[in-house]
Scaffold this motif. Structure first.
Motif: not given
Length: 93
Positions: A21-47
């Motif tokens: 249960q402790k391992k599952l809780d830790t994994l769940n917290e990590a997944l929630q953190d990823i969901r909140q902070n993850w942003q897809p990487k956009e390709p660079p825009v060249y000028l």
């Protein structure tokens, strides 16, 4: 092994279940953190040189001078000079 309609019950020590249960809780917290902070990487825009000069309100000669001083990083792609938009914006700060 249990069949399709059969139920299999296994006894697991309480201490082992708590550890799982402790391992599952830790994994769940990590997944929630990823969901909140993850942003897809956009390709660079060249000028182009002209776009950067217009964006900064400078001449091409000034842009060339800034290149030589290392204020901006240029990229040569297919015999043309390009700048990454995010790097140009960061140089302004």
């Amino acid at each position: 092994m249990a069949g399709k309609d059969e139920i299999e019950i296994a006894l697991v020590p309480k201490s082992q279940m708590e550890e799982i249960q402790k391992k599952l809780d830790t994994l769940n917290e990590a997944l929630q953190d990823i969901r909140q902070n993850w942003q897809p990487k956009e390709p660079p825009v060249y000028l182009s040189r002209n776009e950067v000069a217009a964006m900064l309100g400078i001449t091409l000669a000034t842009l060339h001078s800034w290149d030589k001083k290392g204020l901006l990083k240029r990229y040569s792609i297919q015999n043309r000079v390009w700048y990454k938009r995010d790097e140009v914006e960061a140089a302004l700060k």
